[in-house]
Design an enzyme around this catalytic site. Structure first.
Site, PDB file in Angstrom:
ATOM      1  CG  ASP A   1      -2.033   0.979   1.154  1.00 48.48           C
ATOM      2  OD1 ASP A   1      -2.371   1.405   0.028  1.00 48.48           O
ATOM      3  OD2 ASP A   1      -2.589   1.335   2.210  1.00 48.48           O
TER       4      ASP A   1
ATOM      5  CG  ASN B   1      -7.652  -2.155  -5.796  1.00 51.73           C
ATOM      6  OD1 ASN B   1      -6.677  -2.900  -5.702  1.00 51.73           O
ATOM      7  ND2 ASN B   1      -7.993  -1.317  -4.815  1.00 51.73           N
TER       8      ASN B   1
END
Length: 241
Positions: free
Chosen positions: A19, A67
């Site tokens: 991330d 996503n």
């Protein structure tokens, strides 16, 4: 069974939530895709660090089922990046004896990417070094739902009796059926959540939430975290004798 701390013990399987790519790019006044490109380059360094750290299995979270909610431009850029990564890294992965597997919902990906994924898995199938698993279009809840459907179908077909279904049954239907459960899960970027990643498999994993953004995550930091794993007292619900 309780496992006493062992400073020399290495996690056999490390899973990473990579991330911070977008924030890394934005802090430099660049588009988010620039950060994803930097993050993709970082993967090779971490994969190459695994043997020295004693890590046999590395699973990385590349793209989640959630996503798809990102902008069309970013999603298209990521899909292009995945195709480019596989094409560019295939030879190096094979030469470094890395076996590659993909987990996730493949039908949701475009045909060309699926073909490249299949080719890379076939190309590295003989490799017996580091096992690299790439979670692509992956979500933990989605994986459990897909596994449950397959299990239910086997029950309906008479291949499995309902009374024989236990805690050890479902893992045989998961995407990770050929992998050991992760011992250590690392999340970069300062966020302290698991984001639907390996929900079943990580029930007893140790976690490290670190502030480093993924493109800045070095092999040295990876090594430090894997070395620290051995100092953890893993009781698995038991208490010391």
């Amino acid at each position: 069974m309780s496992k006493a701390p062992n400073a020399d013990a290495a996690p056999r399987h490390v899973a990473v939530i990579m991330d911070g790519n977008g924030r890394w790019a934005q802090r430099r006044g660049r588009p988010r895709l620039f950060g994803h490109q930097a993050g993709a380059r970082r993967v090779r360094e971490i994969v190459e660090a695994c043997p020295e750290c004693g890590v046999e299995y590395l699973t990385i979270f590349a793209f989640s089922t959630e996503n798809w909610k990102r902008t069309q431009e970013e999603v298209a850029g990521l899909m292009s990046l995945f195709r480019l990564y596989i094409t560019r890294e295939a030879r190096a992965l094979r030469e470094n004896n890395v076996r590659v597997r993909f987990i996730g919902d493949r039908p949701g990906l475009d045909r060309k990417l699926r073909e490249l994924m299949d080719q890379l898995e076939t190309m590295t199938a003989h490799c017996d070094g580091t096992n690299l698993t790439i979670a692509l279009n992956y979500g933990g809840r989605d994986e459990v739902a897909r596994a449950t459907r397959r299990l239910a179908q086997d029950v309906a077909d008479g291949k499995l009796k309902p009374e024989d279904v236990g805690e050890e049954t479902l893992p045989r239907y998961l995407d990770t059926c050929l992998l050991p459960d992760p011992d250590l899960v690392i999340r970069t970027s300062g966020e302290a959540r698991i984001s639907n990643f390996l929900l079943w498999q990580s029930a007893y994993a140790e976690y490290e939430f670190i502030d480093t953004l993924w493109p800045d995550f070095t092999a040295a930091e990876f090594t430090r975290l894997t070395q620290g794993f051995g100092r953890r007292d893993r009781r698995f619900g038991a208490v010391p004798a």
